[in-house]
Scaffold this motif. Structure first.
Motif, mmCIF file in Angstrom:
data_model
loop_
_atom_site.group_PDB
_atom_site.id
_atom_site.type_symbol
_atom_site.label_atom_id
_atom_site.label_comp_id
_atom_site.label_asym_id
_atom_site.label_seq_id
_atom_site.Cartn_x
_atom_site.Cartn_y
_atom_site.Cartn_z
ATOM 1 N N LEU A 69 0.849 -1.336 0.066
ATOM 2 C CA LEU A 69 -0.017 0.126 -0.154
ATOM 3 C C LEU A 69 0.717 1.213 0.003
ATOM 4 O O LEU A 69 0.541 2.021 -0.973
ATOM 5 N N PRO A 70 1.924 1.391 0.999
ATOM 6 C CA PRO A 70 2.693 2.694 0.790
ATOM 7 C C PRO A 70 3.370 2.699 -0.448
ATOM 8 O O PRO A 70 3.967 3.873 -0.892
ATOM 9 N N GLY A 71 4.113 1.374 -0.804
ATOM 10 C CA GLY A 71 4.785 1.288 -1.995
ATOM 11 C C GLY A 71 4.010 1.870 -3.136
ATOM 12 O O GLY A 71 4.661 2.376 -4.315
ATOM 13 N N LEU A 72 2.765 1.546 -3.273
ATOM 14 C CA LEU A 72 1.958 2.083 -4.281
ATOM 15 C C LEU A 72 1.898 3.862 -4.521
ATOM 16 O O LEU A 72 1.964 4.138 -5.497
ATOM 17 N N VAL B 88 4.040 8.003 -7.900
ATOM 18 C CA VAL B 88 4.974 9.473 -8.005
ATOM 19 C C VAL B 88 5.422 9.134 -9.568
ATOM 20 O O VAL B 88 5.512 10.275 -10.254
ATOM 21 N N VAL B 89 6.050 8.021 -9.704
ATOM 22 C CA VAL B 89 6.486 7.881 -10.977
ATOM 23 C C VAL B 89 5.392 7.945 -12.252
ATOM 24 O O VAL B 89 5.627 8.501 -13.259
ATOM 25 N N VAL B 90 4.304 7.157 -12.107
ATOM 26 C CA VAL B 90 3.251 7.018 -12.933
ATOM 27 C C VAL B 90 2.643 8.215 -13.103
ATOM 28 O O VAL B 90 2.370 8.559 -14.461
ATOM 29 N N GLU B 91 2.351 9.166 -12.201
ATOM 30 C CA GLU B 91 1.590 10.347 -12.158
ATOM 31 C C GLU B 91 2.732 11.266 -13.117
ATOM 32 O O GLU B 91 1.918 12.170 -13.925
ATOM 33 N N PRO C 169 -3.005 14.548 -12.229
ATOM 34 C CA PRO C 169 -2.760 15.418 -11.194
ATOM 35 C C PRO C 169 -3.098 14.913 -9.842
ATOM 36 O O PRO C 169 -4.076 15.369 -9.030
ATOM 37 N N GLY C 170 -2.078 14.130 -9.304
ATOM 38 C CA GLY C 170 -2.204 13.816 -7.874
ATOM 39 C C GLY C 170 -1.241 13.953 -6.927
ATOM 40 O O GLY C 170 -0.392 14.989 -7.394
ATOM 41 N N MET C 171 -0.945 13.270 -5.975
ATOM 42 C CA MET C 171 0.061 13.590 -4.939
ATOM 43 C C MET C 171 1.329 13.388 -5.614
ATOM 44 O O MET C 171 2.408 14.104 -5.144
ATOM 45 N N GLY C 172 1.732 12.381 -6.452
ATOM 46 C CA GLY C 172 2.971 12.110 -6.831
ATOM 47 C C GLY C 172 3.570 13.169 -7.543
ATOM 48 O O GLY C 172 4.709 13.712 -7.361
ATOM 49 N N GLN C 173 2.754 13.817 -8.541
ATOM 50 C CA GLN C 173 3.205 14.985 -9.267
ATOM 51 C C GLN C 173 3.285 16.390 -8.277
ATOM 52 O O GLN C 173 4.323 17.038 -8.703
ATOM 53 N N LEU C 174 2.680 16.195 -7.472
ATOM 54 C CA LEU C 174 2.912 17.467 -6.324
ATOM 55 C C LEU C 174 4.113 17.095 -5.819
ATOM 56 O O LEU C 174 4.916 18.130 -5.494
ATOM 57 N N ALA C 175 4.373 16.023 -5.383
ATOM 58 C CA ALA C 175 5.745 15.553 -4.569
ATOM 59 C C ALA C 175 6.829 15.923 -5.441
ATOM 60 O O ALA C 175 7.721 16.594 -5.013
ATOM 61 N N VAL C 176 6.958 15.574 -6.716
ATOM 62 C CA VAL C 176 8.025 15.917 -7.468
ATOM 63 C C VAL C 176 8.243 17.066 -7.686
ATOM 64 O O VAL C 176 9.553 17.879 -7.594
#
Length: 319
Positions: free
Chosen positions: A252-255, A260-263, A269-276
């Motif tokens: 679950l956390p690994g997803l 982050v990569v997939v977004e 427009p999710g948390m992964g893109q925001l984090a990068v």
């Protein structure tokens, strides 16, 4: 059971407090100055140092780190995660906008991964060293060894550029926005992340099922005339679920990390893109919020796994 939950929640709170200290310290010890990144390179002039000093004072970044931490923590417990240095917007508002698309992506990807891994892993275990087993092994190894960003690029090239079947980026078409349009945008990122999850999970399902299939109760049930399918789904699978639940809780956390990569690849427009974006801009408040979100997900996943152990296996007692 009530005492178990009280102890676990108290432990989770203690661990979370320690995590906040470590994350806050690591982020602020990273090299670079987030304030200086607000100034374009062509505008670096004699007045820049004074501007940076004033801005750091306004943001409280010139105070001792321990003071900054307690001020941040005091605001965080009230729901105020600070403001983005880059955009000036409240971090809680930015996360609120991005978390829903990430939950959609993660939830559907996990469901797809489980739907693929469970039957494939069970068939591979039942038909050990057969064609199905070898096929499952090949599929699993290919998805594990191939980076998600590479699979994403191949998918965009084939389905978007060559076949023109699916959109290559975004969450919806500005001129459409219908549920069908959302599904079309979800297909490729969910498929990529789901296959990556299924590849790893299949190996664990197969291993766990093989371990149970060699047990004495399986031979006894078959000797008494119980059909193989009934032995599998009534006894073997249920006993094999304990390690599988553990693995899923770890996934679950690994997803979120995979998202982050997939977004980033699919401009989701999710948390992964925001984090990068936050990392590239050294936006500390956003980075800390994202890291804490991952930490909370890890803690809740472990708690959920413990509860599911008792649901799946009556011999497990929460106390």
């Amino acid at each position: 059971m009530g005492a178990f939950f009280v102890r676990r929640i108290l432990t989770m709170i203690a661990v979370f407090l320690l995590i906040t200290v470590i994350i806050f310290w690591l982020v602020h010890m990273a090299p670079g100055d987030p304030v200086s990144r607000l100034i374009p390179i062509d505008e670096y002039n004699a007045g820049t140092p004074a501007f940076i000093a004033q801005k750091r004072h306004d943001l409280g970044l010139d105070q001792p780190l321990i003071v900054q931490y307690f001020r941040w923590f005091g605001n965080a417990v009230q729901g105020n995660l600070g403001y983005s240095v880059a955009s000036g917007r409240p971090v809680s508002s930015m996360i609120g906008e991005r978390i829903s698309p990430t939950i959609e992506l993660m939830g559907l990807s996990l469901a797809l991964g489980i739907l693929i891994a469970l039957p494939l892993g069970i068939l591979a275990a039942v038909r050990k060293n057969g064609i199905t087993d070898y096929l499952a092994t090949v599929v699993s190894l290919v998805t594990i060894s191939t980076p998600t960003f590479f699979l994403g690029i191949i998918a965009i090239y084939v389905f978007s550029l060559k076949l023109h079947l699916l959109p290559s980026s975004g969450m919806s078409n500005p001129n459409d926005g219908s549920p069908a349009d959302l599904v079309r945008h979800l297909i490729m990122p969910v498929l990529i992340l789901g296959l990556a999850t299924a590849g790893q999970l299949t190996r664990y399902v197969r291993s766990s099922m093989l371990s149970e299939l060699t047990s004495e109760y399986v031979r006894t049930a078959l000797a008494k005339g119980m059909p193989m399918w009934q032995v599998l789904f009534k006894h073997v699978l249920r006993n094999a679920l304990i390690p599988i639940i553990t693995v899923i809780a770890i996934f679950l956390p690994g997803l979120l990390g995979g998202a982050v990569v997939v977004e980033q690849i699919f401009a989701w427009p999710g948390m992964g893109q925001l984090a990068v974006t936050a990392v590239t801009r050294q936006d500390n408040s956003v980075i800390i919020a994202f890291a804490l979100l991952v930490s909370i997900l890890v803690l809740l996943s472990n708690l959920l796994a413990d509860v599911l152990y008792a649901v799946v296996d009556p011999r497990v007692v929460l106390k």
